[in-house]
Design a protein around this motif. Structure first.
Motif, PDB file in Angstrom:
ATOM      1  N   ALA A   1       0.837  -1.215   0.000  1.00  0.00           N
ATOM      2  CA  ALA A   1       0.000   0.000   0.000  1.00  0.00           C
ATOM      3  C   ALA A   1       0.865   1.256   0.000  1.00  0.00           C
ATOM      4  O   ALA A   1       0.830   2.061   0.935  1.00  0.00           O
TER       5      ALA A   1
ATOM      6  N   TYR B   1      -0.972   4.774   0.781  1.00  0.00           N
ATOM      7  CA  TYR B   1      -1.440   4.913   2.156  1.00  0.00           C
ATOM      8  C   TYR B   1      -0.274   4.875   3.144  1.00  0.00           C
ATOM      9  O   TYR B   1      -0.251   5.631   4.118  1.00  0.00           O
TER      10      TYR B   1
ATOM     11  N   LEU C   1      -6.951  -1.073   7.690  1.00  0.00           N
ATOM     12  CA  LEU C   1      -7.074  -0.678   6.289  1.00  0.00           C
ATOM     13  C   LEU C   1      -8.532  -0.568   5.874  1.00  0.00           C
ATOM     14  O   LEU C   1      -8.904   0.335   5.105  1.00  0.00           O
TER      15      LEU C   1
ATOM     16  N   GLU D   1      -2.722   3.845  -8.672  1.00  0.00           N
ATOM     17  CA  GLU D   1      -2.003   4.332  -7.493  1.00  0.00           C
ATOM     18  C   GLU D   1      -0.611   4.842  -7.869  1.00  0.00           C
ATOM     19  O   GLU D   1      -0.219   5.964  -7.494  1.00  0.00           O
TER      20      GLU D   1
ATOM     21  N   SER E   1      -5.484   2.492  -2.517  1.00  0.00           N
ATOM     22  CA  SER E   1      -4.320   1.870  -1.883  1.00  0.00           C
ATOM     23  C   SER E   1      -4.741   1.054  -0.676  1.00  0.00           C
ATOM     24  O   SER E   1      -4.295  -0.083  -0.482  1.00  0.00           O
ATOM     25  N   ALA E   2      -5.625   1.634   0.152  1.00  0.00           N
ATOM     26  CA  ALA E   2      -6.100   0.912   1.328  1.00  0.00           C
ATOM     27  C   ALA E   2      -6.926  -0.299   0.927  1.00  0.00           C
ATOM     28  O   ALA E   2      -6.801  -1.385   1.513  1.00  0.00           O
TER      29      ALA E   2
ATOM     30  N   SER F   1      -4.640  -2.990  -0.550  1.00  0.00           N
ATOM     31  CA  SER F   1      -3.864  -3.648   0.499  1.00  0.00           C
ATOM     32  C   SER F   1      -4.752  -4.544   1.363  1.00  0.00           C
ATOM     33  O   SER F   1      -4.317  -5.603   1.825  1.00  0.00           O
TER      34      SER F   1
END
Length: 879
Positions: free
Chosen positions: A48, A51, A130, A187, A333-334, A337
């Motif tokens: 991630a 984040y 997350l 991302e 990203s969160a 992940s």
């Protein structure tokens, strides 16, 4: 039949079957589903990067100031070293259990269990965090700031995100990889755009906070103190965490022994580039001030990127869109992940269940998707429960739990580094490359990780003023909540480990207690042996060997293997070993012994089937049926060795003259209990000094070797036949099993010996009562020549009675043989096949007392049959 289940609204499926095996690549997961690119994507997405930078960069700046860029780069070093440990270990054992499996094979099941527990703790805590972050940013992206500040609604959104990402992982690894490719590309593209835009503005239209990039930023010696340097690296280390997911999906990756390791190294290098670029550009644009957009502003420390979005891109026109896209980037990203965190968590649990380190129900595989079922669903439910529980109790406890994840990460990464060194300890001097990549680099990585673990747990996190909570511990005093939660979670694992690994310990203790404690010296052979237990509960099973003294100075050699593992296999092995010893003492030839043993195995299988309602396909029934065995009898008087096998590998035989190693082509026989063609014996003449090696397939089927390769390596070792047997055994184990093994291995190695011809005497007699006196006279003379006059009276009586019985009840020539060995053996053979029976004669019986008298004055006696008749033998102890 078990009932059907319905998951995630999909079609009803039959209950997923258990993993067919526990070995790498044998668990039933979908193979060749991922390539190198997909593996790298999964490794990057798990870290991630957006984040991680958003949540950590401000903390790093607060600790080390302008040296933040070099600190994020220095954290790359221990990660790269551990990545090499993963790469090397994966080459030998591409098991999706990773740290659990490798630490188990290096240090034993209890240490390995703790390695797996470290992964579970870290991933469960991070998934909860997350998911909540994804909920918060989802609301912010849609403009619902009030909902983003609501504990209830962010928790609800987090639960929904966990359900969605769990469902994606459930329906297939390819779907997960496809989703990750899109999310990660978005991302990374946004991070690069943000970094480039920020740097351009620094030198074209700088904001008031901007500072030009300086070489001093990349000099760690400019950090104020060693404590600050260590704390900064400690914070930065964990932004790299997650690349090991690329290795966790190894069993579903093409070229599973090479691609995942390469993906892990590539992922860490790419993370270094991204983190170095973004941290440098963000610091140059925002500075390290404590006000406004400065990276040192504590109000922005939880999310520095979103705060910089409007400043870098502007709030009008395309800038507004890019600012929103930056928030979307942190959200994706969160989410990405969260999804990729499920993959290693579910597969670690799945591998632990397949190896029977936890309940095997969690080792089920979906029939169509070929993904772990209950382990995937289970970890999703546990993560949801953890998020709801800690959110309900206190957000402060949740915050400290999130920070404590670093302890679990440092623990299992460091353990993996040391596992690599210990796993390959026997080959580190083989080449400079082995020493560097299998020993030095992983060892340094392990030391760094354990140093960070100690420093974080007992120096930084233990400070009562650190974190959101502190706890007053008995005998210790007030301690930071992060340390209490982190170490408490690991200590909970110790308790669970002791409970769940007791089955392995019990199996191993039982297995060892049922094997021969020592091999007594024999006239026929010089023996030695090795038993190498498996490194986990799923491997300890029913391998056994034995050496059985037989009549006439002969010796029985046996090696066998029970299908299955654990207590049931060990118990089955114990029963069969006892059965073999009993049957061997009845002097059955090898083929007849295996036939009788086949009946014993079949009866055991029927008993197990009756217990399970007629189902003989259960694990216990399979163990009762799947038995292989090799039985050999060696006669040191004649030098003949007869063998028969039931589904087992043939032995290795080494000539004493030139060291030539052969694997005799014994007549094949089916495994015991399965029926089929009858067993057959083969007979060989073996000169004195020949080597016979009996072994189970675990010795020659190590992960790095196929059976043919293993047999070739064993032949090369045994060719050095003049070495002491103990040294040969050690070399065989060290070469064929250089590291820990996943299946039991047994080796019985003997060097044959011939009985000196002066220690035997043979006479042929006619079936005439007059020859009984001749037999007594010849016996007395031979005993006098051997200096055994004190046994003359009893031996004359034995010979007289046995020869008289042979004359009465059989026809043809009669042979008398005396053998002076560890005892005095008297054998009388004839052409009859009627077995004598010991009985108590009545007072008025004229006969029937001879055999009773023989039994009273000898240590033991018996009958063995030959194609041409039978032999009655009796043994007396030598004074």
């Amino acid at each position: 039949m078990e009932s059907d289940v319905k998951l995630f609204g999909g079609p009803a499926e039959s209950v997923a079957p258990l993993a067919p095996g526990s070995a790498a690549g044998k668990k039933g997961l979908k193979t060749d589903a991922l390539g190198l690119f997909s593996s790298v994507v999964i490794g990057l997405a798990s870290a991630a990067p957006a984040y991680s930078l958003a949540a950590t960069l401000g903390l790093i700046v607060a600790g080390v100031g302008l040296q933040a860029p070099i600190i994020t780069m220095l954290a790359f070093i221990p990660m790269l070293l551990i990545a090499y440990a993963y790469k090397e270990l994966n080459t030998s054992d591409a098991d999706c259990g990773t740290a659990f499996t490798w630490a188990t094979r290096a240090f034993g099941p209890r240490t390995g269990w703790m390695g797996g527990w470290g992964i579970i703790v870290a991933d469960v805590i991070v998934m909860a965090n997350l998911a909540e972050i994804a909920g918060i940013y989802g609301f912010r992206l849609l403009g619902f700031d009030s909902l983003a500040d609501s504990r209830m609604w962010t928790t609800v959104a987090g639960v929904i995100w966990i359900i969605v990402t769990t469902a994606v992982c459930y329906v297939g690894i390819e779907v997960s990889a496809t989703v990750q490719r899109w999310l990660l590309c978005t991302e990374v593209a946004m991070l690069v755009l943000f970094a480039v835009t920020a740097l351009v503005k620094v030198y074209v239209s700088p904001p008031p906070t901007a500072i030009h990039v300086s070489a001093s930023w990349f000099n760690p010696l400019h950090v104020d103190s060693a404590r600050a340097l260590t704390a900064g690296v400690l914070a930065a280390v964990f932004i790299y965490w997650g690349w090991d997911t690329a290795v966790t999906v190894n069993e579903e990756t093409a070229d599973s022994t090479r691609t995942p390791g390469r993906a892990a190294v590539i992922s860490t290098v790419l993370l270094l580039i991204v983190y170095g670029l973004v941290s440098t550009s963000a610091q140059a644009f925002a500075g390290v001030g404590t006000e406004g957009i400065g990276l040192g502003n504590t109000n922005n420390s939880g999310d520095v990127l979103s705060g910089l979005g409007n400043a870098v891109f502007g709030s009008q026109g395309p800038g507004w869109f890019f600012s929103k896209l930056l928030i979307f980037m942190v959200l994706t990203s969160a989410v990405a992940s969260t999804q990729t965190t499920i993959l290693p968590l579910a597969r670690t649990v799945f591998s632990m269940a397949a190896h029977k380190a936890i309940p095997s129900r969690l080792a089920r595989v979906h029939r169509r998707f070929l993904t772990p079922t209950w382990s995937t669903v289970g970890v999703g439910l546990v993560s949801i429960g953890f998020l709801i529980l800690l959110t309900t109790i206190s957000r402060n406890v949740l915050a400290d739990s999130i920070e404590s994840v670093g302890l679990a990460i440092a623990f299992y990464y460091g353990l993996t580094g040391f596992a690599c060194v210990w796993y390959y300890r026997k080959v580190l001097t083989r080449s400079s490359r082995d020493f560097l990549f299998k020993g030095l680099l992983p060892g340094l990585g392990g030391l760094m990780m354990f140093y960070f673990f100690y420093y974080a747990a007992f120096v930084v996190y233990a400070d009562p003023d650190y974190g959101a909570t502190s706890i007053d511990l008995p005998f210790i005093g007030r301690t930071g909540g992060v340390t209490v939660v982190g170490l408490g979670a690991l200590l909970l694992g110790v308790v669970l480990m002791l409970v769940t690994t007791r089955g392995y310990a019990a199996s191993l203790r039982l297995q060892r207690s049922l094997l021969p404690r020592s091999l007594p010296p024999q006239t026929a052979v010089e023996p030695t042996s090795r038993y190498v237990p498996a490194d986990s509960r799923s491997g300890v099973g029913g391998d056994w060997f034995d050496l059985i003294p037989l009549s006439g100075s002969r010796v029985g050699l046996v090696v066998g293997e029970v299908l299955g593992h654990g207590l049931h296999a060990a118990v089955t092995m114990g029963r069969l070993r006892t059965s073999v010893r009993v049957l061997a003492r009845l002097d059955f030839p090898p083929d007849e012994l295996l036939a009788h043993l086949d009946d014993v195995v079949g009866q055991n299988a029927k008993e197990q089937a009756s217990v399970h309602g007629g189902d003989s396909t259960g694990s216990e029934g399979a163990e009762a049926l799947g038995v292989t065995c090799l039985y050999a009898v060696y006669d040191p008087v004649s030098g003949l060795c007869s063998m028969a096998r039931a589904g087992h590998l043939p032995p290795a035989v080494v000539s004493p003259d030139n060291g030539a190693v052969t694997y005799p082509e014994l007549p094949p026989g089916p495994p015991l209990g399965l029926g089929g063609r009858p067993f057959q014996s083969a007979e060989f003449q073996l000169p004195a000094g020949s080597l016979i090696a009996l072994f189970t397939d675990g010795l020659v089927q190590a992960p790095d070797n196929g059976t043919d390769v293993g047999l070739g390596l064993l032949a090369g070792i045994l060719a050095q036949h003049r070495l002491p047997l103990e040294e040969l055994c050690d070399r065989a184990v060290a070469t064929l099993l250089p590291g820990p093994v996943g299946d039991d291995a047994a080796l019985l190695l003997v060097r044959t010996q011939m009985l000196d011809e002066h220690r035997t005497a043979v006479w042929e007699l006619d079936a005439d009562p007059a020859t009984v006196g001749d037999a007594r006279t010849a016996t007395t003379g031979q005993l006098a020549e051997w200096g055994l006059e004190d046994l003359s009276f009893t031996t004359e009586l034995i010979v007289s009675e046995l020869v008289t019985n042979a004359i009465r009840h059989a026809a043809g020539p009669i042979h008398v043989r005396l053998i002076r060995d560890q005892s005095l053996i008297c054998e009388v053979s004839d052409t009859g096949h009627t077995s004598p029976h010991l009985r108590h004669a009545a007072n008025d019986d004229e006969g029937g007392r001879g055999l009773f008298i023989v039994a009273q004055i000898t240590e033991q006696w018996g009958t063995r049959y030959m194609p041409s008749g039978k032999i009655i033998w009796a043994e007396q102890a030598l004074s």
